[in-house]
Write an enzyme that holds these catalytic residues in place. Structure first.
Site, PDB file in Angstrom:
ATOM      1  CG  ASP A  45     -26.600 -42.404 -17.750  1.00 18.35           C
ATOM      2  OD1 ASP A  45     -27.392 -43.109 -18.180  1.00 18.35           O
ATOM      3  OD2 ASP A  45     -26.413 -41.869 -16.494  1.00 18.35           O
ATOM      4  CE1 TYR A  50     -26.385 -37.894 -12.428  1.00 18.28           C
ATOM      5  CE2 TYR A  50     -26.063 -38.325 -14.597  1.00 18.28           C
ATOM      6  CZ  TYR A  50     -26.517 -38.899 -13.296  1.00 18.28           C
ATOM      7  OH  TYR A  50     -26.822 -40.141 -13.291  1.00 18.28           O
ATOM      8  CE  LYS A  79     -29.578 -41.618 -15.187  1.00 21.79           C
ATOM      9  NZ  LYS A  79     -28.252 -40.968 -15.436  1.00 21.79           N
ATOM     10  CG  HIS A 112     -32.095 -39.563 -11.115  1.00 21.45           C
ATOM     11  ND1 HIS A 112     -31.433 -38.404 -11.419  1.00 21.45           N
ATOM     12  CD2 HIS A 112     -31.169 -40.514 -10.444  1.00 21.45           C
ATOM     13  CE1 HIS A 112     -30.161 -38.774 -11.276  1.00 21.45           C
ATOM     14  NE2 HIS A 112     -30.098 -39.980 -10.693  1.00 21.45           N
ATOM     15  CG  ASN A 171     -31.098 -45.108  -7.792  1.00 18.40           C
ATOM     16  OD1 ASN A 171     -29.899 -45.663  -7.902  1.00 18.40           O
ATOM     17  ND2 ASN A 171     -31.227 -44.049  -8.653  1.00 18.40           N
ATOM     18  CB  SER A 219     -20.984 -46.613  -9.216  1.00 15.83           C
ATOM     19  OG  SER A 219     -21.750 -45.357  -8.973  1.00 15.83           O
ATOM     20  N   GLY A 222     -17.047 -49.287  -9.024  1.00 20.15           N
ATOM     21  CA  GLY A 222     -17.466 -49.298  -7.387  1.00 20.15           C
ATOM     22  C   GLY A 222     -17.112 -48.072  -6.648  1.00 20.15           C
ATOM     23  CG  LEU A 224     -12.156 -45.719  -8.432  1.00 19.00           C
ATOM     24  CD1 LEU A 224     -11.948 -46.019  -9.762  1.00 19.00           C
ATOM     25  CD2 LEU A 224     -11.091 -45.143  -7.583  1.00 19.00           C
ATOM     26  CB  SER A 274     -12.913 -40.858 -17.044  1.00 18.58           C
ATOM     27  OG  SER A 274     -11.641 -40.387 -16.572  1.00 18.58           O
ATOM     28  N   PRO A 277      -9.240 -37.752 -20.499  1.00 18.82           N
ATOM     29  CG  PRO A 277      -8.566 -36.130 -21.903  1.00 18.82           C
ATOM     30  CD  PRO A 277      -8.570 -36.346 -20.570  1.00 18.82           C
ATOM     31  NE  ARG A 279      -8.469 -41.312 -14.621  1.00 21.05           N
ATOM     32  CZ  ARG A 279      -7.849 -40.642 -14.191  1.00 21.05           C
ATOM     33  NH1 ARG A 279      -6.766 -40.925 -14.394  1.00 21.05           N
ATOM     34  NH2 ARG A 279      -8.036 -39.288 -13.651  1.00 21.05           N
TER      35      ARG A 279
HETATM   36  P1  A2P Z   1     -11.491 -39.445 -13.075  1.00 21.28           P
HETATM   37  O1  A2P Z   1     -12.826 -38.691 -13.800  1.00 21.28           O
HETATM   38  O2  A2P Z   1     -10.460 -38.568 -12.616  1.00 21.28           O
HETATM   39  O3  A2P Z   1     -11.145 -40.437 -14.385  1.00 21.28           O
HETATM   40  P2  A2P Z   1     -18.069 -44.018 -11.773  1.00 21.28           P
HETATM   41  O4  A2P Z   1     -18.165 -44.264 -13.108  1.00 21.28           O
HETATM   42  O5  A2P Z   1     -18.156 -45.594 -11.355  1.00 21.28           O
HETATM   43  O6  A2P Z   1     -18.856 -43.128 -11.013  1.00 21.28           O
HETATM   44  O7  A2P Z   1     -16.425 -44.120 -11.831  1.00 21.28           O
HETATM   45  C1  A2P Z   1     -15.699 -42.572 -11.911  1.00 21.28           C
HETATM   46  C2  A2P Z   1     -14.811 -42.670 -10.866  1.00 21.28           C
HETATM   47  O8  A2P Z   1     -13.693 -43.621 -11.350  1.00 21.28           O
HETATM   48  C3  A2P Z   1     -14.045 -41.121 -10.958  1.00 21.28           C
HETATM   49  O9  A2P Z   1     -13.404 -40.923  -9.858  1.00 21.28           O
HETATM   50  C4  A2P Z   1     -12.965 -41.511 -12.636  1.00 21.28           C
HETATM   51  O10 A2P Z   1     -11.947 -40.702 -11.971  1.00 21.28           O
HETATM   52  C5  A2P Z   1     -12.378 -42.901 -12.039  1.00 21.28           C
HETATM   53  N1  A2P Z   1     -12.194 -43.772 -13.099  1.00 21.28           N
HETATM   54  C6  A2P Z   1     -12.645 -43.708 -14.441  1.00 21.28           C
HETATM   55  N2  A2P Z   1     -12.378 -44.452 -15.046  1.00 21.28           N
HETATM   56  C7  A2P Z   1     -11.078 -45.069 -14.519  1.00 21.28           C
HETATM   57  C8  A2P Z   1      -9.944 -45.934 -14.754  1.00 21.28           C
HETATM   58  N3  A2P Z   1      -9.928 -46.509 -16.077  1.00 21.28           N
HETATM   59  N4  A2P Z   1      -9.099 -46.201 -13.847  1.00 21.28           N
HETATM   60  C9  A2P Z   1      -9.221 -45.606 -12.849  1.00 21.28           C
HETATM   61  N5  A2P Z   1      -9.852 -44.645 -12.430  1.00 21.28           N
HETATM   62  C10 A2P Z   1     -10.934 -44.322 -13.320  1.00 21.28           C
END
Ligand code: A2P
Length: 327
Positions: A45, A50, A79, A112, A171, A219, A222, A224, A274, A277, A279
């Site tokens: 995506d 970006y 997008k 977008h 959006n 997201s 949420g 994060l 993420s 790797p 995660r």
């Molecule tokens: P990181 O890149 O350090 O793994 P979104 O997809 O909702 O935008 O979320 C991305 C955010 O969530 C990034 O901050 C990412 O950090 C973190 N993230 C992605 N996968 C996980 C996971 N499995 N557990 C915890 N945090 C995660």
């Protein structure tokens, strides 16, 4: 472990889990994409905004050259940025994206935001920002009067030309989706919006499912993504919710896997990002367990209509321009 589960998008099949590329650092992007494909991601995506499409393209090319998969097995979304909404700017914008991503077609091209900004020539600033002139004494957003119908007609021409297989929007609130359906010659095949347990978007999902429009949740974890951007507080994380923790304990999975599994069990695609790797792999391992009805209901009940990505807020805070789109 290649993602085999798919969601129908028009005549195509979009893998349910994609690799989100927003905020993926330029210097990590090529390797992350190449390694992600090796890991099993088949859905990427991307977006002009970006600012990493050329590096993402390097990753795709490496993966294809190594024979990790074929182009046909990959689903590539990108997008159109807000500064390219005028009819004459849509095709050049897509061609630039194709050239950066080093592919000759996209599987899905999305508008977008339902926000048209004054055009910025690609040879001046690329990708353009929300702000028109970064050097100006008081930098601000400059809106352009372009109806979405004009942009959509230009997107339809890209499908007719075979440059993109499907088109859709991001959006967009429900009222704009209704309006788009009144004039679209090619129906939007997909809608991408923010969806997580604090913003469950029941009505938008129901509308899209009723109209046979696929939904991609951005997201999906949420808050994060937004904590480092000062757009959410660490305490806003859904991963510490007792119902999420309880399901994680029952199933022997991480809280993130529970929240992502909740997403796909609602028949939406998810695009977690993420750059780590471990995660990235964790976010793919969602298909050997399922949440029961009670867990699904408990997680859905966390909804508090909390939107972290809202131009009505961040544009005013960052650029002094008040431009709400969801009310
Ligand atoms: P990181 O890149 O350090 O793994 P979104 O997809 O909702 O935008 O979320 C991305 C955010 O969530 C990034 O901050 C990412 O950090 C973190 N993230 C992605 N996968 C996980 C996971 N499995 N557990 C915890 N945090 C995660």
């Amino acid at each position: 472990m290649v993602v085999k589960e798919i969601i129908r998008v028009g005549n195509g099949q979009m893998p349910t889990v994609g690799m989100g590329l927003w905020k993926l650092e330029k210097d990590l992007a090529a390797k992350a994409v190449r390694d992600g494909i090796e890991m099993g991601y088949r859905h990427l995506d991307s977006a002009t905004d970006y600012a990493n499409e050329a590096e993402v393209g390097d990753g795709i090319t490496q993966a294809l050259n190594e024979g990790l998969c074929t182009r046909e097995e990959l689903w590539v979304t990108s997008k159109l940025w807000n500064t390219d909404h005028r009819r004459e700017h849509v095709r050049p914008a897509l061609l630039k994206t194709l050239s950066d991503l080093q592919v000759d077609y996209l599987d899905l091209y999305l508008i977008h935001f339902p926000i048209a900004l004054k055009h910025v020539p690609h040879n001046q600033i690329y990708p353009a920002d929300w702000i028109y002139d970064l050097e100006a004494e008081t930098p601000k957003m400059e809106l352009d009067n372009v109806p979405i119908s004009e942009t959509w007609a230009a997107m339809e021409e890209l499908v007719e030309e075979g440059l993109v297989r499907n088109i859709g929007v991001c959006n967009f609130p429900t009222a704009l989706i209704h309006d788009l359906l009144t004039y679209a010659k090619i129906k939007p095949a997909a809608v991408q919006v923010e969806v997580h347990p604090y913003l469950t978007q029941e009505r938008l999902l129901r509308l899209c499912h009723d109209r046979d429009i696929a939904v991609t949740a951005f997201s999906p974890l949420g808050a994060l993504s937004y904590v480092p951007l000062n757009m959410a507080k660490a305490a806003d994380t859904v991963l510490d919710e007792p119902v999420v923790r309880a399901a994680a304990d029952r199933l022997g999975k991480t809280p993130a896997q529970i929240v992502l599994r909740w997403g796909i069990q609602r028949h939406v695609a998810i695009i977690p990002k993420s750059s780590n790797p471990k995660r990235q792999l964790e976010n793919l391992q969602l298909f050997d367990f399922s949440l029961n009805d009670q867990e699904m209901a408990d997680i859905s009940a966390l909804n508090r209509n909390q939107r972290f990505n809202d131009p009505g807020e961040f544009c005013e805070r960052a650029f002094g321009t008040f431009h709400p789109i969801y009310d």
